[in-house]
Design a protein around this motif. Structure first.
Motif, PDB file in Angstrom:
ATOM      1  N   THR A 263       9.085  39.118 -34.564  1.00  0.00           N
ATOM      2  CA  THR A 263       9.643  39.677 -35.802  1.00  0.00           C
ATOM      3  C   THR A 263      10.418  38.656 -36.618  1.00  0.00           C
ATOM      4  N   ALA A 264      10.875  37.572 -35.974  1.00  0.00           N
ATOM      5  CA  ALA A 264      11.739  36.588 -36.647  1.00  0.00           C
ATOM      6  C   ALA A 264      12.970  37.249 -37.258  1.00  0.00           C
ATOM      7  N   SER A 265      13.479  38.250 -36.589  1.00  0.00           N
ATOM      8  CA  SER A 265      14.684  38.914 -37.090  1.00  0.00           C
ATOM      9  C   SER A 265      15.582  39.359 -35.940  1.00  0.00           C
ATOM     10  N   SER A 266      16.770  38.763 -35.859  1.00  0.00           N
ATOM     11  CA  SER A 266      17.722  39.159 -34.816  1.00  0.00           C
ATOM     12  C   SER A 266      18.107  40.619 -34.972  1.00  0.00           C
ATOM     13  N   SER A 267      18.258  41.045 -36.223  1.00  0.00           N
ATOM     14  CA  SER A 267      18.688  42.427 -36.450  1.00  0.00           C
ATOM     15  C   SER A 267      17.595  43.401 -36.046  1.00  0.00           C
ATOM     16  N   ASN A 299      26.158  35.203 -34.791  1.00  0.00           N
ATOM     17  CA  ASN A 299      25.863  34.105 -33.860  1.00  0.00           C
ATOM     18  C   ASN A 299      24.420  33.654 -34.022  1.00  0.00           C
ATOM     19  N   MET A 300      24.237  32.527 -34.636  1.00  0.00           N
ATOM     20  CA  MET A 300      22.883  32.052 -34.943  1.00  0.00           C
ATOM     21  C   MET A 300      22.774  30.588 -34.561  1.00  0.00           C
ATOM     22  N   ASP A 301      22.587  30.349 -33.275  1.00  0.00           N
ATOM     23  CA  ASP A 301      22.540  28.960 -32.825  1.00  0.00           C
ATOM     24  C   ASP A 301      21.246  28.274 -33.264  1.00  0.00           C
ATOM     25  N   GLY A 302      20.144  29.017 -33.216  1.00  0.00           N
ATOM     26  CA  GLY A 302      18.873  28.441 -33.668  1.00  0.00           C
ATOM     27  C   GLY A 302      18.948  28.098 -35.148  1.00  0.00           C
ATOM     28  N   THR A 303      19.608  28.960 -35.902  1.00  0.00           N
ATOM     29  CA  THR A 303      19.779  28.730 -37.340  1.00  0.00           C
ATOM     30  C   THR A 303      20.662  27.513 -37.583  1.00  0.00           C
ATOM     31  N   ALA A 304      21.712  27.366 -36.762  1.00  0.00           N
ATOM     32  CA  ALA A 304      22.611  26.216 -36.908  1.00  0.00           C
ATOM     33  C   ALA A 304      21.852  24.915 -36.612  1.00  0.00           C
ATOM     34  N   ALA A 341      24.655  33.835 -42.285  1.00  0.00           N
ATOM     35  CA  ALA A 341      23.250  34.223 -42.449  1.00  0.00           C
ATOM     36  C   ALA A 341      22.987  35.582 -41.806  1.00  0.00           C
ATOM     37  N   ALA A 342      22.207  36.391 -42.468  1.00  0.00           N
ATOM     38  CA  ALA A 342      21.836  37.686 -41.882  1.00  0.00           C
ATOM     39  C   ALA A 342      20.720  37.468 -40.872  1.00  0.00           C
ATOM     40  N   GLY A 343      20.616  38.398 -39.918  1.00  0.00           N
ATOM     41  CA  GLY A 343      19.597  38.250 -38.879  1.00  0.00           C
ATOM     42  C   GLY A 343      18.237  38.742 -39.322  1.00  0.00           C
ATOM     43  N   ILE A 344      17.756  38.203 -40.415  1.00  0.00           N
ATOM     44  CA  ILE A 344      16.451  38.620 -40.936  1.00  0.00           C
ATOM     45  C   ILE A 344      15.601  37.384 -41.240  1.00  0.00           C
ATOM     46  N   PRO A 345      14.299  37.540 -41.400  1.00  0.00           N
ATOM     47  CA  PRO A 345      13.453  36.369 -41.587  1.00  0.00           C
ATOM     48  C   PRO A 345      13.871  35.513 -42.779  1.00  0.00           C
ATOM     49  N   SER A 346      13.853  34.220 -42.539  1.00  0.00           N
ATOM     50  CA  SER A 346      14.107  33.195 -43.566  1.00  0.00           C
ATOM     51  C   SER A 346      15.531  33.187 -44.114  1.00  0.00           C
ATOM     52  N   ALA A 347      16.423  33.994 -43.572  1.00  0.00           N
ATOM     53  CA  ALA A 347      17.800  33.992 -44.071  1.00  0.00           C
ATOM     54  C   ALA A 347      18.379  32.587 -43.978  1.00  0.00           C
ATOM     55  N   GLY A 348      18.109  31.915 -42.863  1.00  0.00           N
ATOM     56  CA  GLY A 348      18.653  30.574 -42.646  1.00  0.00           C
ATOM     57  C   GLY A 348      18.194  29.601 -43.711  1.00  0.00           C
ATOM     58  N   LEU A 349      16.926  29.634 -44.034  1.00  0.00           N
ATOM     59  CA  LEU A 349      16.402  28.678 -45.024  1.00  0.00           C
ATOM     60  C   LEU A 349      16.980  28.942 -46.409  1.00  0.00           C
ATOM     61  N   LEU A 380       8.938  28.325 -37.803  1.00  0.00           N
ATOM     62  CA  LEU A 380      10.225  27.783 -37.397  1.00  0.00           C
ATOM     63  C   LEU A 380      11.222  28.915 -37.163  1.00  0.00           C
ATOM     64  N   ASP A 381      11.119  29.916 -38.016  1.00  0.00           N
ATOM     65  CA  ASP A 381      12.025  31.055 -37.944  1.00  0.00           C
ATOM     66  C   ASP A 381      11.872  31.804 -36.615  1.00  0.00           C
ATOM     67  N   MET A 382      10.630  31.906 -36.161  1.00  0.00           N
ATOM     68  CA  MET A 382      10.370  32.619 -34.905  1.00  0.00           C
ATOM     69  C   MET A 382      11.137  31.977 -33.752  1.00  0.00           C
ATOM     70  N   MET A 383      11.106  30.650 -33.702  1.00  0.00           N
ATOM     71  CA  MET A 383      11.770  29.949 -32.596  1.00  0.00           C
ATOM     72  C   MET A 383      13.282  30.011 -32.728  1.00  0.00           C
ATOM     73  N   ARG A 384      13.782  29.876 -33.968  1.00  0.00           N
ATOM     74  CA  ARG A 384      15.244  29.917 -34.077  1.00  0.00           C
ATOM     75  C   ARG A 384      15.763  31.327 -33.813  1.00  0.00           C
ATOM     76  N   THR A 385      14.961  32.335 -34.113  1.00  0.00           N
ATOM     77  CA  THR A 385      15.403  33.696 -33.818  1.00  0.00           C
ATOM     78  C   THR A 385      15.450  33.939 -32.300  1.00  0.00           C
ATOM     79  N   VAL A 386      14.467  33.395 -31.567  1.00  0.00           N
ATOM     80  CA  VAL A 386      14.506  33.496 -30.103  1.00  0.00           C
ATOM     81  C   VAL A 386      15.804  32.868 -29.591  1.00  0.00           C
ATOM     82  N   THR A 387      16.156  31.725 -30.154  1.00  0.00           N
ATOM     83  CA  THR A 387      17.388  31.042 -29.742  1.00  0.00           C
ATOM     84  C   THR A 387      18.609  31.888 -30.105  1.00  0.00           C
ATOM     85  N   ASN A 388      18.608  32.434 -31.310  1.00  0.00           N
ATOM     86  CA  ASN A 388      19.738  33.261 -31.743  1.00  0.00           C
ATOM     87  C   ASN A 388      19.958  34.438 -30.788  1.00  0.00           C
ATOM     88  N   VAL A 389      18.870  35.106 -30.451  1.00  0.00           N
ATOM     89  CA  VAL A 389      18.969  36.299 -29.604  1.00  0.00           C
ATOM     90  C   VAL A 389      19.352  35.909 -28.165  1.00  0.00           C
TER      91      VAL A 389
HETATM   92  N1  ASP Z   1      15.551  34.870 -38.791  1.00  0.00           N
HETATM   93  C1  ASP Z   1      16.762  34.421 -38.143  1.00  0.00           C
HETATM   94  C2  ASP Z   1      17.314  35.549 -37.317  1.00  0.00           C
HETATM   95  O1  ASP Z   1      17.052  36.695 -37.598  1.00  0.00           O
HETATM   96  C3  ASP Z   1      17.782  33.932 -39.105  1.00  0.00           C
HETATM   97  C4  ASP Z   1      17.302  32.697 -39.777  1.00  0.00           C
HETATM   98  O2  ASP Z   1      16.608  32.778 -40.771  1.00  0.00           O
HETATM   99  O3  ASP Z   1      17.611  31.596 -39.284  1.00  0.00           O
HETATM  100  O4  ASP Z   1      18.040  35.339 -36.387  1.00  0.00           O
END
Ligand code: ASP
Length: 422
Positions: A263-267, A299-304, A341-349, A380-389
Motif C-alpha cells: 500500500t505504501a501507506s503507514s496509515s 515516526n518515519m525512519d524510512g522517510t528520514a 509527513a503523513a503516512g500516505i503514499p509519496s508524502a515524503g517526496l 521507493l515509497d514501498m520500501m520506506r513504508t516497510v521501514t516506517n512500520v
Molecule cells: N508512504 C510513507 C508512509 O506511509 C511516507 C512517505 O512518503 O515517505 O509511511
C-alpha cells in the motif's frame, strides 16, 4: 490526467488523515497520567531511531552517490511537452503560447504550489513559530502539516484531560479516523492504475535513460532501509536492548510489512500493524493503541533515510557536495520533516522541498528534482513504508517492555503455537 487524478486523491486525504489518527492516538492513552511516561518514552525512542536512520541514509548516499551524472534539466521536459502539444493543436484549447514555454506537467504545478507554501515560511524562528497555527482551519486548508499536527496533538491532550464530558468528541474522532482510513484503503485500490499512468507518462517523456540513475537511488534506499530494519530494529533494539528473540519479532511483524509494501501507506497499514502488535508480539492494547497510531503519523525512519538521500541526490546532480554543517542541517531537517509527513503514499517526496532548501537547491530547482523522481517514487515509497512500520513496531515493543505491558509468552511462543485465525 489519470496519474494526476490518483495523486490528487491521495493528497486529498493528507490533512483529514493526520488530524484524526493523531487525535485518536493521543486519546487512546486513556489516562492522562500515562501521557507523561508513555509519551516521553515513545517520542524519545522515535527520535532516536529516526536520527539513526537519517545518518544511515546520508552515509550510504555519500558512498553510493546516486545523483552523480543526473540531469533534471527543465528544457528536456519542455521540448518533449511542446512537441506533444503540437499534434492536437486545435484540440485542447487550454494551453496558451506562454504556457508551452514552461514545464506543463500537472505534477510540477502541484508540487510548485507546495513549494510556494514552504518558501513563505521564512527564517528558522519563523518556521518554528509557524508550527503553532494562529488559525488551525486555515493551516489545514493550506495543507500545512506541522501546524496540523500541533493542533491535533493539543486537541487530543485536551480531550484526554477533559474526561468523560469529552467522550462524544473522542468517539467522533475515533469514528472519523476509521472512515478516513477506509477511504485511504479504497484509494489504494487504484494504486496500480495510478502508478501505471504515471510511469507511462514519464517513460514517454524522458525515456529509459532516467532509470539508471533512479536505480542508484533505489539501491541506496533499499540498502539503508534493510540495514535499519535488520540491525537497528532487530539486532540493536529487540535483540540487544530488550533481549528478545529477533526472529520471533520479524515473524510477528511480517504481515504488517507485507501490507506496508503493497500500500505504501503507514496509515493504511495501521489496522494490521496494531493487530500484529497485539496478537503476534503480545503488546498490550493500551500501548499498541497509542504508540502505533502516533508512530504511523510521526515516526518515519524510512522517510528520514529517503529525505537525506534526496538531498544528496540533488546536490550530487549539481556536481557539488555537502560540508559537515550542511550534513547536520539535513539530518535535523529530515528528522523534523519525517515527523511532519503523513503516512500516505509519496508524502515524503512532496515534503522533500524543505530539505532541498537547506542544501541550497532553490525552489524552482527543487520542484524539478521532485517532479523528476515523482513517477518512480512508488517503488521507493514501498520500501520506506516497510521501514516506517517496522520502526513503529520495534519502538512499541520497547515501550511495552519498559511499561510492563508486554506478554513475553505470546512474543516467544508464536513459533511453537499453531496460528490462530486472528
Ligand atoms: N508512504 C510513507 C508512509 O506511509 C511516507 C512517505 O512518503 O515517505 O509511511
Amino acid at each position: 490526467p489519470f496519474g494526476d487524478a490518483f495523486v490528487r486523491l491521495i493528497k486529498m486525504l493528507i490533512v483529514p488523515l493526520i488530524s484524526t489518527t493523531l487525535i485518536v492516538g493521543v486519546t487512546a492513552m486513556g489516562d492522562p497520567k500515562r501521557l507523561g511516561s508513555l509519551g516521553g518514552l515513545t517520542i524519545g525512542m522515535y527520535l532516536l531511531t529516526t536520527l539513526f536512520a537519517v545518518s544511515l541514509g546520508l552515509g550510504l548516499g555519500t558512498l553510493i552517490r546516486p545523483g552523480v551524472g543526473v540531469n533534471y534539466n527543465p528544457n528536456a521536459v519542455v521540448k518533449v511537452e511542446t512537441n506533444a502539444e503540437d499534434k492536437p493543436a486545435t484540440g485542447s484549447g487550454t494551453q496558451t503560447n506562454e504556457e508551452t514555454t514552461k514545464p506543463v506537467n500537472p505534477d510540477v504545478e502541484a508540487i510548485r504550489k507546495k513549494l510556494g507554501t514552504a518558501k513563505e515560511a521564512g527564517t528558522l524562528t519563523e518556521r518554528l513559530l509557524n508550527i503553532i497555527p494562529q488559525n488551525p482551519i486555515a493551516a489545514m486548508a493550506a495543507g500545512d502539516v506541522l501546524p496540523t499536527i500541533f493542533f491535533s496533538l493539543v486537541i487530543g491532550i485536551g480531550i484526554l484531560f477533559t474526561g468523560s464530558v469529552a467522550d462524544p468528541a473522542k468517539h467522533f474522532f475515533e469514528s472519523a479516523a476509521e472512515v478516513v482510513m477506509r477511504v485511504t484503503m479504497l484509494v489504494m485500490e487504484l494504486a496500480p492504475i495510478g502508478v501505471f499512468f504515471l510511469m507511462a507518462w514519464v517513460m514517454a517523456v524522458k525515456g529509459w535513460g532516467v532509470l539508471s540513475n533512479m536505480g542508484a537511488l533505489a539501491i541506496a534506499l533499499y540498502l539503508a532501509c534493510a540495514i535499519q530494519i535488520v540491525f537497528v530494529y532487530g539486532g540493536l533494539i529487540v535483540g540487544g536492548v530488550l533481549r528478545l528473540p529477533i526472529m520471533q519479532f520479524f515473524k510477528g511483524i511480517v504481515d504488517a510489512q507485507g501490507v506496508a509494501y503493497s500500500t505504501a501507506s503507514s496509515s493504511a497499514t495501521l489496522p494490521v500493524t496494531i493487530s500484529c502488535a497485539q496478537h503476534k508480539l503480545g503488546i498490550d492494547k493500551s500501548v499498541a493503541g497509542s504508540v502505533l497510531p502516533l508512530g504511523a503519523t510521526i515516526n518515519m525512519d524510512g522517510t528520514a533515510i529517503y529525505l537525506g538521500l534526496v538531498a544528496l541526490f540533488a546536490v550530487q546532480a549539481k556536481g557539488e557536495s555537502l560540508d559537515m554543517s550542511q550534513y547536520f542541517m539535513v539530518a535535523m531537517t529530515a528528522t523534523l520533516v519525517s515527523i511532519g509527513a503523513a503516512g500516505i503514499p509519496s508524502a515524503g517526496l512532496l515534503l522533500a522541498a524543505t530539505v532541498l532548501g537547506v542544501v541550497g537547491v532553490e525552489s524552482e530547482e527543487a520542484l524539478l528534482v521532485i517532479a523528476f523522481i515523482f513517477p518512480f517514487d512508488r517503488l521507493l515509497d514501498m520500501m520506506r513504508t516497510v521501514t516506517n512500520v517496522s520502526g513503529d513496531l520495534a519502538v512499541a515493543c520497547a515501550v511495552a517492555k519498559w511499561e510492563d505491558s508486554l506478554d513475553e509468552g505470546i512474543f516467544r511462543a508464536d513459533a511453537e503455537l499453531p496460528r490462530k485465525g486472528e
